[in-house]
Scaffold this motif. Structure first.
Motif, PDB file in Angstrom:
ATOM      1  N   SER A  99       0.808  -1.224   0.000  1.00  0.00           N
ATOM      2  CA  SER A  99       0.000   0.000   0.000  1.00  0.00           C
ATOM      3  C   SER A  99       0.841   1.275   0.000  1.00  0.00           C
ATOM      4  CB  SER A  99      -0.951   0.003   1.198  1.00  0.00           C
ATOM      5  OG  SER A  99      -0.228  -0.089   2.404  1.00  0.00           O
ATOM      6  N   GLU A 100       2.150   1.180   0.202  1.00  0.00           N
ATOM      7  CA  GLU A 100       3.001   2.359   0.139  1.00  0.00           C
ATOM      8  C   GLU A 100       3.371   2.726  -1.290  1.00  0.00           C
ATOM      9  OE1 GLU A 100       6.391   1.755   2.772  1.00  0.00           O
ATOM     10  OE2 GLU A 100       5.529   3.317   4.039  1.00  0.00           O
ATOM     11  N   MET A 101       3.150   1.803  -2.213  1.00  0.00           N
ATOM     12  CA  MET A 101       3.488   2.059  -3.613  1.00  0.00           C
ATOM     13  C   MET A 101       2.478   3.037  -4.210  1.00  0.00           C
ATOM     14  SD  MET A 101       4.401  -1.814  -4.845  1.00  0.00           S
ATOM     15  CE  MET A 101       5.053  -1.394  -6.431  1.00  0.00           C
ATOM     16  N   THR A 102       2.962   3.892  -5.100  1.00  0.00           N
ATOM     17  CA  THR A 102       2.061   4.809  -5.793  1.00  0.00           C
ATOM     18  C   THR A 102       1.373   4.058  -6.927  1.00  0.00           C
ATOM     19  OG1 THR A 102       3.754   5.517  -7.357  1.00  0.00           O
ATOM     20  CG2 THR A 102       3.577   6.761  -5.285  1.00  0.00           C
ATOM     21  N   THR A 103       0.325   4.660  -7.451  1.00  0.00           N
ATOM     22  CA  THR A 103      -0.392   4.057  -8.574  1.00  0.00           C
ATOM     23  C   THR A 103       0.551   3.904  -9.759  1.00  0.00           C
ATOM     24  OG1 THR A 103      -2.426   5.112  -7.810  1.00  0.00           O
ATOM     25  CG2 THR A 103      -2.414   4.284 -10.055  1.00  0.00           C
ATOM     26  N   GLU A 104       1.410   4.868  -9.969  1.00  0.00           N
ATOM     27  CA  GLU A 104       2.373   4.810 -11.067  1.00  0.00           C
ATOM     28  C   GLU A 104       3.316   3.623 -10.913  1.00  0.00           C
ATOM     29  OE1 GLU A 104       6.067   7.532 -12.564  1.00  0.00           O
ATOM     30  OE2 GLU A 104       4.187   8.573 -12.062  1.00  0.00           O
TER      31      GLU A 104
END
Length: 153
Positions: A140-145
């Motif tokens: 969940s720390e990852m960005t959508t990009e």
């Protein structure tokens, strides 16, 4: 049932109701208790209740204690470290899956907040047809990009 037995039954109900009413209206014990309570002063009531183990506060004292408790909780919340929960999931992409399916799986795993927004972002970037089958560790720390670049060609 005959008319005589019906009259007897009705008469019995009438007598029972009369007795109940008389006991209710002419009970001296209840009126004596009511008169005793009315004669107590505020100080006598307080002393009687405190001797029974009750704590007596005025409304002002109660509000002050309530405000103090709320301020103590606010201070405790401010001092405590705020932990951020990070969700991690293994996303398995198989042949035939679409970006909508990927978005739904990521939403179900609490990685992203909205599956439709994810799908719209994939469409906007033109990567909807570039989905790569495989297994991916997503958190969940990852960005959508970052998620799109990892899962799509």
């Amino acid at each position: 049932m005959t008319s005589k037995s019906m009259r007897s039954f009705a008469g019995g109900l009438f007598v029972a109701a009369g007795i109940c009413g008389a006991v209710y209206f002419f009970d001296t014990e209840e009126t004596a208790n009511t008169q005793t309570l009315e004669k107590l002063t505020v100080d006598e009531m307080k002393s009687k209740l405190t001797s029974e183990g009750y704590v007596i506060h005025t409304e002002k004292e109660y509000e002050e204690q309530l405000d103090e408790l709320k301020s103590n909780q606010a201070v405790a919340e401010d001092k405590g470290p705020k932990e951020k929960i990070i969700y991690r999931s293994v996303l398995k992409v198989s042949k035939g899956m679409t970006s909508i399916d990927v978005g739904k799986n990521l939403k179900r795993s609490r990685i992203i907040a909205d599956a439709k927004e994810f799908f719209d972002e994939v469409e906007k970037r033109g990567k909807a047809n570039n989905l790569r089958p495989g297994s991916y560790v997503i958190d969940s720390e990852m960005t959508t990009e970052e998620i799109i670049s990892k899962v799509f060609k």
